[in-house]
Design a protein around this motif. Structure first.
Motif, PDB file in Angstrom:
ATOM      1  N   THR A   1       0.771  -1.336  -0.108  1.00  0.00           N
ATOM      2  CA  THR A   1      -0.033  -0.101   0.169  1.00  0.00           C
ATOM      3  C   THR A   1       1.049   1.063  -0.055  1.00  0.00           C
ATOM      4  N   ASN A   2       0.416   2.265  -0.294  1.00  0.00           N
ATOM      5  CA  ASN A   2       1.153   3.446  -0.693  1.00  0.00           C
ATOM      6  C   ASN A   2       0.242   4.917  -0.562  1.00  0.00           C
ATOM      7  N   LEU A   3       0.760   5.724  -0.442  1.00  0.00           N
ATOM      8  CA  LEU A   3      -0.263   6.906  -0.634  1.00  0.00           C
ATOM      9  C   LEU A   3       0.734   8.216  -0.968  1.00  0.00           C
ATOM     10  N   TYR A   4       0.268   9.124  -1.693  1.00  0.00           N
ATOM     11  CA  TYR A   4       0.961  10.369  -2.160  1.00  0.00           C
ATOM     12  C   TYR A   4       0.209  11.508  -2.408  1.00  0.00           C
ATOM     13  N   GLY A   5       0.682  12.505  -1.871  1.00  0.00           N
ATOM     14  CA  GLY A   5      -0.206  13.900  -2.005  1.00  0.00           C
ATOM     15  C   GLY A   5       0.582  15.117  -2.642  1.00  0.00           C
ATOM     16  N   ASN A   6      -0.171  15.528  -3.542  1.00  0.00           N
ATOM     17  CA  ASN A   6       0.561  16.869  -4.528  1.00  0.00           C
ATOM     18  C   ASN A   6       1.801  16.483  -5.021  1.00  0.00           C
ATOM     19  N   GLY A   7       1.893  15.411  -5.687  1.00  0.00           N
ATOM     20  CA  GLY A   7       3.049  15.001  -6.413  1.00  0.00           C
ATOM     21  C   GLY A   7       4.387  14.624  -5.615  1.00  0.00           C
ATOM     22  N   SER A   8       4.027  14.416  -4.293  1.00  0.00           N
ATOM     23  CA  SER A   8       5.145  13.896  -3.502  1.00  0.00           C
ATOM     24  C   SER A   8       5.778  12.408  -3.607  1.00  0.00           C
ATOM     25  N   THR A   9       6.115  12.140  -4.811  1.00  0.00           N
ATOM     26  CA  THR A   9       6.476  10.849  -5.084  1.00  0.00           C
ATOM     27  C   THR A   9       7.769  10.436  -4.600  1.00  0.00           C
ATOM     28  N   HIS A  10       8.689  11.396  -4.296  1.00  0.00           N
ATOM     29  CA  HIS A  10       9.826  11.143  -3.765  1.00  0.00           C
ATOM     30  C   HIS A  10       9.769  10.901  -2.148  1.00  0.00           C
ATOM     31  N   ARG A  11       8.593  10.989  -1.674  1.00  0.00           N
ATOM     32  CA  ARG A  11       8.345  10.675  -0.312  1.00  0.00           C
ATOM     33  C   ARG A  11       7.343   9.690   0.003  1.00  0.00           C
ATOM     34  N   GLY A  12       7.327   8.657  -0.817  1.00  0.00           N
ATOM     35  CA  GLY A  12       6.451   7.677  -1.014  1.00  0.00           C
ATOM     36  C   GLY A  12       6.280   6.889   0.638  1.00  0.00           C
ATOM     37  N   ARG A  13       5.157   6.550   0.868  1.00  0.00           N
ATOM     38  CA  ARG A  13       4.812   6.092   2.109  1.00  0.00           C
ATOM     39  C   ARG A  13       4.365   4.509   2.054  1.00  0.00           C
TER      40      ARG A  13
ATOM     41  N   SER B   1     -10.423  -2.693   0.050  1.00  0.00           N
ATOM     42  CA  SER B   1     -11.150  -1.536   0.141  1.00  0.00           C
ATOM     43  C   SER B   1     -10.055  -0.365   0.512  1.00  0.00           C
ATOM     44  N   ILE B   2     -10.556   1.012   0.082  1.00  0.00           N
ATOM     45  CA  ILE B   2      -9.728   2.226   0.368  1.00  0.00           C
ATOM     46  C   ILE B   2     -10.871   2.758   0.665  1.00  0.00           C
ATOM     47  N   LEU B   3     -10.702   3.368   2.110  1.00  0.00           N
ATOM     48  CA  LEU B   3     -11.506   4.703   2.623  1.00  0.00           C
ATOM     49  C   LEU B   3     -10.672   5.935   2.656  1.00  0.00           C
ATOM     50  N   TRP B   4     -11.068   6.807   1.989  1.00  0.00           N
ATOM     51  CA  TRP B   4     -10.527   8.395   1.901  1.00  0.00           C
ATOM     52  C   TRP B   4     -11.100   9.326   2.317  1.00  0.00           C
ATOM     53  N   THR B   5     -10.862  10.173   3.474  1.00  0.00           N
ATOM     54  CA  THR B   5     -11.846  11.175   4.013  1.00  0.00           C
ATOM     55  C   THR B   5     -11.020  12.278   4.365  1.00  0.00           C
ATOM     56  N   PRO B   6     -11.325  13.416   4.771  1.00  0.00           N
ATOM     57  CA  PRO B   6     -10.357  14.567   5.129  1.00  0.00           C
ATOM     58  C   PRO B   6      -9.661  14.314   6.289  1.00  0.00           C
TER      59      PRO B   6
ATOM     60  N   SER C   1      -2.731  14.584   9.806  1.00  0.00           N
ATOM     61  CA  SER C   1      -1.657  15.440  10.844  1.00  0.00           C
ATOM     62  C   SER C   1      -1.462  16.738  10.170  1.00  0.00           C
ATOM     63  N   GLU C   2      -1.656  18.054  10.790  1.00  0.00           N
ATOM     64  CA  GLU C   2      -1.308  19.005  10.170  1.00  0.00           C
ATOM     65  C   GLU C   2       0.044  19.200   9.571  1.00  0.00           C
ATOM     66  N   ALA C   3       1.289  18.372  10.176  1.00  0.00           N
ATOM     67  CA  ALA C   3       2.361  18.677   9.837  1.00  0.00           C
ATOM     68  C   ALA C   3       2.688  17.560   8.476  1.00  0.00           C
ATOM     69  N   MET C   4       1.822  16.784   7.971  1.00  0.00           N
ATOM     70  CA  MET C   4       1.591  16.344   6.553  1.00  0.00           C
ATOM     71  C   MET C   4       1.548  17.352   5.708  1.00  0.00           C
ATOM     72  N   GLY C   5       0.861  18.177   6.005  1.00  0.00           N
ATOM     73  CA  GLY C   5       0.601  19.600   4.878  1.00  0.00           C
ATOM     74  C   GLY C   5       0.036  18.888   3.574  1.00  0.00           C
ATOM     75  N   ALA C   6       0.873  19.351   2.492  1.00  0.00           N
ATOM     76  CA  ALA C   6       0.076  19.030   1.192  1.00  0.00           C
ATOM     77  C   ALA C   6       0.310  17.489   0.733  1.00  0.00           C
ATOM     78  N   ASP C   7       1.036  16.660   1.748  1.00  0.00           N
ATOM     79  CA  ASP C   7       1.249  15.479   1.463  1.00  0.00           C
ATOM     80  C   ASP C   7       0.277  14.462   1.709  1.00  0.00           C
ATOM     81  N   TYR C   8      -0.846  14.838   2.146  1.00  0.00           N
ATOM     82  CA  TYR C   8      -1.853  14.257   2.557  1.00  0.00           C
ATOM     83  C   TYR C   8      -2.810  14.369   1.235  1.00  0.00           C
ATOM     84  N   PRO C   9      -3.296  13.304   0.500  1.00  0.00           N
ATOM     85  CA  PRO C   9      -4.209  13.370  -0.605  1.00  0.00           C
ATOM     86  C   PRO C   9      -5.463  14.390  -0.325  1.00  0.00           C
TER      87      PRO C   9
END
Length: 342
Positions: free
Chosen positions: A127-139, A157-162, A180-188
């Protein structure tokens, strides 16, 4: 204790927790025509006569895939999936959300990717997630399964909420990401479509590219059915944003939004037994863990500073046992479940 015994114990615990009973009993399932559209592959995408299922094929000429008919601002994306059997090295089956076609340099993504293997070796997945093109910080996190995903259908299944993201396998939450606020734009955060694809990833998918797709075993067939899509359908380039508050309220009122104590125990057991890589423990890549990471000492002790299992851990012990004697995997057979409960 043998690998068979470990899997049996894990399997019995899941049964005793009653994990089949709650989160996915009232899903609104849709036909292909109602919710999805072909993406690529032409004749390698085969819809059933009743339009309730689809087969994606990979042969030496092309893979195939489909896409949701709409983009969604947050949502719940789910399907029953059955993976190809036999030799599947180099093959990747993906079930994911993305907006890369609209936001090429700032795209968001949520991934479930199944990685094939040589004959006799199990499928792996990540599993992985990216936000705002943060592909160099894959999770990314990588796992084994407690069943053979080519034997029968299982729900992914994938659940995605704010506020959170949850990845589910059947009724087992395997990963939860709290925003978290610290994720900033890394959160989709931007509208995404649902995708499903099968394709040749011989250059990396199996043992880092050591084993390639062998088209003697083609076509490789992945089957999908019981589609469920809930979310706020939006046009990402419209001038007036759509109010999606009612949709978010609906998602957060569903059973799949909350992880109860029994499911959380199952998630903990899954991650202890079947997760073999976690970016949160990869201190070579991230000297300081990303802000959303919850460091669990019992998990951390199992991993090296590369985020991979330490030599001599669960996976290494399994390899040594398998060299001495091949042991069968526990399969998710309903009759077997009933027998185990007696």
């Amino acid at each position: 204790m043998s690998k068979l015994s470990y899997n049996l114990i894990f399997f019995i615990v899941f049964l005793c927790l009653g994990l089949r009973s709650s989160a996915f009993t009232n899903l609104n399932t849709l036909s292909f025509e109602e919710s999805l559209s072909p993406l690529f592959g032409d004749g390698n995408l085969v819809r059933s006569p009743d339009d309730l299922s689809v087969r994606l094929l990979l042969d030496k000429y092309t893979g195939s895939g489909f896409i949701s008919s709409n983009m969604y601002q947050h949502g719940f994306y789910s399907s029953m999936i059955k993976l190809p059997a036999d030799y599947t090295a180099g093959v990747v089956v993906a079930f994911y959300t993305s907006n890369g076609d609209v936001f090429e340099k700032t795209h968001d993504e949520l991934d479930i990717e199944f990685l094939g293997n040589i004959k006799g070796k199990p499928w792996r997945f990540q599993t992985n997630l990216y936000g705002n093109g943060s592909t160099h910080r894959g999770r990314e996190e990588r796992y084994r399964l407690w069943f053979d995903p080519s034997k029968e259908f299982h729900r992914y299944s994938i659940l995605w909420t704010p506020h959170k993201i949850i990845f589910w396998v059947d009724d087992v939450p395997i990963r939860e990401v709290i925003r978290s606020e610290a994720m900033g734009a890394d959160y989709p955060a931007k509208p995404m479509s649902l995708y499903a694809t099968i394709w040749d990833a011989s250059d990396w998918a199996t043992s880092g590219g050591k084993y390639k797709a062998n088209y003697k075993y083609a076509p490789f067939v992945a089957e999908f059915k019981s589609f469920s899509l809930d979310g706020c359908s939006v046009d990402p380039i419209q001038e007036v944003p759509t109010d999606c508050s009612d949709s978010v309220d609906f998602l957060e009122s569903q059973d799949y939004f909350s992880i109860n104590s029994r499911q959380r125990a199952a998630m903990r057991r899954f991650r202890q037994r079947f997760m073999y890589y976690s970016y949160c423990y990869d201190t070579v890549r991230y000297p300081e863990a990303p802000p959303e990471c919850v460091i669990v000492p019992a998990e951390k002790d199992r991993f090296k500073d590369t985020g991979r299992l330490k030599f001599g851990g669960t996976e290494a012990r399994g390899r040594r046992r398998n060299r001495r004697q091949q042991r069968p995997e526990i399969e998710s057979d309903p009759d077997e479940r009933r027998r185990l409960l007696k």
